[in-house]
Enzyme design. Structure first.
Site, PDB file in Angstrom:
ATOM      1  N   ARG A   1       0.838  -1.197   0.000  1.00 44.36           N
ATOM      2  CA  ARG A   1       0.000   0.000   0.000  1.00 44.36           C
ATOM      3  C   ARG A   1       0.876   1.250   0.000  1.00 44.36           C
ATOM      4  O   ARG A   1       0.544   2.256  -0.621  1.00 44.36           O
ATOM      5  CB  ARG A   1      -0.947   0.009   1.205  1.00 44.36           C
ATOM      6  CG  ARG A   1      -1.700   1.326   1.362  1.00 44.36           C
ATOM      7  CD  ARG A   1      -2.878   1.259   2.312  1.00 44.36           C
ATOM      8  NE  ARG A   1      -2.625   0.524   3.530  1.00 44.36           N
ATOM      9  CZ  ARG A   1      -1.962   0.991   4.587  1.00 44.36           C
ATOM     10  NH1 ARG A   1      -1.443   2.209   4.562  1.00 44.36           N
ATOM     11  NH2 ARG A   1      -1.801   0.243   5.664  1.00 44.36           N
TER      12      ARG A   1
ATOM     13  N   TYR B   1     -15.449  17.685 -16.666  1.00 42.40           N
ATOM     14  CA  TYR B   1     -15.907  16.299 -16.674  1.00 42.40           C
ATOM     15  C   TYR B   1     -16.978  16.110 -15.602  1.00 42.40           C
ATOM     16  O   TYR B   1     -16.864  16.618 -14.485  1.00 42.40           O
ATOM     17  CB  TYR B   1     -14.716  15.378 -16.441  1.00 42.40           C
ATOM     18  CG  TYR B   1     -15.075  13.956 -16.123  1.00 42.40           C
ATOM     19  CD1 TYR B   1     -15.902  13.215 -16.958  1.00 42.40           C
ATOM     20  CD2 TYR B   1     -14.585  13.339 -14.973  1.00 42.40           C
ATOM     21  CE1 TYR B   1     -16.238  11.900 -16.663  1.00 42.40           C
ATOM     22  CE2 TYR B   1     -14.914  12.030 -14.669  1.00 42.40           C
ATOM     23  CZ  TYR B   1     -15.742  11.321 -15.523  1.00 42.40           C
ATOM     24  OH  TYR B   1     -16.085  10.032 -15.220  1.00 42.40           O
TER      25      TYR B   1
ATOM     26  N   ASP C   1      -6.076  18.976 -15.766  1.00 43.77           N
ATOM     27  CA  ASP C   1      -6.395  17.596 -16.121  1.00 43.77           C
ATOM     28  C   ASP C   1      -5.911  17.385 -17.544  1.00 43.77           C
ATOM     29  O   ASP C   1      -6.484  17.938 -18.492  1.00 43.77           O
ATOM     30  CB  ASP C   1      -7.902  17.367 -15.999  1.00 43.77           C
ATOM     31  CG  ASP C   1      -8.304  15.919 -16.247  1.00 43.77           C
ATOM     32  OD1 ASP C   1      -7.577  15.212 -16.982  1.00 43.77           O
ATOM     33  OD2 ASP C   1      -9.349  15.496 -15.723  1.00 43.77           O
TER      34      ASP C   1
ATOM     35  N   LYS D   1      -7.275   6.023 -19.504  1.00 44.98           N
ATOM     36  CA  LYS D   1      -7.563   6.454 -20.868  1.00 44.98           C
ATOM     37  C   LYS D   1      -6.354   6.247 -21.782  1.00 44.98           C
ATOM     38  O   LYS D   1      -5.892   5.128 -21.967  1.00 44.98           O
ATOM     39  CB  LYS D   1      -8.050   7.900 -20.855  1.00 44.98           C
ATOM     40  CG  LYS D   1      -9.133   8.201 -19.814  1.00 44.98           C
ATOM     41  CD  LYS D   1     -10.363   7.317 -19.920  1.00 44.98           C
ATOM     42  CE  LYS D   1     -11.555   7.822 -19.130  1.00 44.98           C
ATOM     43  NZ  LYS D   1     -11.376   7.859 -17.666  1.00 44.98           N
TER      44      LYS D   1
END
Length: 385
Positions: free
Chosen positions: A55, A108, A180, A205
């Site tokens: 983690r 978005y 972004d 993406k």
């Protein structure tokens, strides 16, 4: 082996930065370190690289972070479990109750939902502004403004902001500029070099590029901010698994090649749609008539693989087109090798309904893949009728 990749070309960095052959076996591809924990040198000690629990850190994830930092020309990258996890980490690190941010009026839907529906409960306020209009952005700034959150190009209307000008406005106000960069990727645009303070990605993406992984990333040059983000990521646990990191790292290797083909195909499709009688408007920064064309040409290498358009006959006709395509798959997400079509108003941007960010009901968004463009154009023409 090369130690400093900064002077090398993008394609070279994508293949080599952070990805030296494995010192034990000589494997030329970074291994998938599929482990949750690591043997310690002693109580309170760690292995080289501070690997004690996955983690906190994992060597496959480290390789991805080093590679993406090299591509963005940045000091630091932190990988996250999703693009929204990355965005949430930035917002929760930089903002406190009573703070304010300026958000683009074509953000978005997921980002808007996080800010408007979640962070608002924490006392965070926001103002929506057209980020392509600098005077409007200045007017939206308050004394408590800590962030300007920018997408360029935007999702789904492909708006373009002058990143350097926005950075100047943010810094004059004592705020940070977040960009972004999901649509552009570091191959087409490097916001830190234009003055941005933080870059976020949905690595799901274009960076992953094959529609087979979900992830996110935050990029910055600020050492203190990196430490704060690292602490929050470890404390909250929004980390990608090693296989997810490996898939994304694999995608980075061909990013330059793919973005060139995505851009080639999208330019042809945008030009074709602009001439179609059933299309009332095309949104693509590569078209000379696009209001952000000049800014995009200044700060981007190419204009990308995303195209949106409005159907001249309204919403129902647009929905029919989305259901008729054969090669363009009706699906959310974007940036994969295959072409996708979606209706933002009812899909990715449904959360903006009734808000100032509501998208046109007759709008369709295309993620243009790397197929033969002649086949894609024929598919759209058949669906449009």
């Amino acid at each position: 082996m090369v130690d400093d990749y900064s002077a090398l070309g993008f394609e070279t960095r994508a293949i080599h930065a952070g990805q030296k052959p494995d010192p034990r076996t000589g494997a030329v591809i970074v291994p998938i370190y599929q482990t949750s924990t690591y043997a310690q040198d002693g109580v309170g000690g760690t292995r080289e690289g501070d690997y004690e629990y996955s983690r906190t850190a994992n060597p496959t994830r480290t390789a991805l972070e080093q590679a993406l930092a090299a591509l963005e020309g940045a000091r630091h990258t932190l990988a996250f479990a999703s693009g929204m996890a990355a965005s949430d980490a930035v917002l929760r690190t930089v903002l406190r109750p009573g703070d304010h941010l300026v958000l683009g009026n074509d953000a978005y839907g997921g980002t808007f939902r996080l800010i408007d529906k979640v962070l608002s409960l924490w006392g965070i306020e926001h103002t929506v502004a057209d980020l392509s209009k600098i005077d409007e952005v200045r007017a939206a700034i308050r004394p408590e403004t800590k962030l300007i959150w920018c997408e360029s190009p935007t999702n789904p209307l492909l708006g373009v902001a002058d990143i350097a000008a926005l950075a100047g406005v943010a810094h004059d106000a004592g705020a940070r500029l977040v960009v972004d960069n999901t649509f552009a990727t570091p191959y087409l645009q490097t916001p830190l070099a234009l003055g941005a303070d933080i870059v976020v990605h949905s690595t799901t993406k274009y960076l992953g590029g094959h529609s087979d992984v979900v992830g996110g990333a935050v990029v910055t040059d600020e050492d203190d901010l990196r430490e704060q983000l690292f602490y929050l990521r470890n404390a909250a646990g929004a980390v990608p698994g090693p296989f997810d990191a490996w898939l994304t790292l694999r995608g980075l290797k061909t990013l330059a090649l793919r973005m060139e083909r995505h851009s080639d195909n999208a330019e042809l499709i945008a030009q074709t749609l602009a001439k179609h009688p059933k299309v009332s408007k095309v949104y693509y920064p590569g078209l000379p008539e696009h209001p952000g064309h000049e800014a995009a040409a200044k700060q981007m290498r190419r204009f990308g693989g995303m195209v949106s358009f409005r159907h001249a006959d309204g919403e129902e006709a647009a929905l029919q087109v989305a259901s008729r395509t054969k090669l363009f798959i009706l699906a959310e997400s974007l940036g994969g090798i295959e072409s996708l079509i979606e209706h933002p108003g009812r899909m990715t941007h449904a959360s903006t309904a009734g808000s100032t960010l509501q998208v046109p009901a007759d709008l369709l968004r295309l993620s243009v893949g790397i197929e033969d463009p002649r086949d894609l154009i024929a598919d759209l023409n058949a669906a449009l009728g």
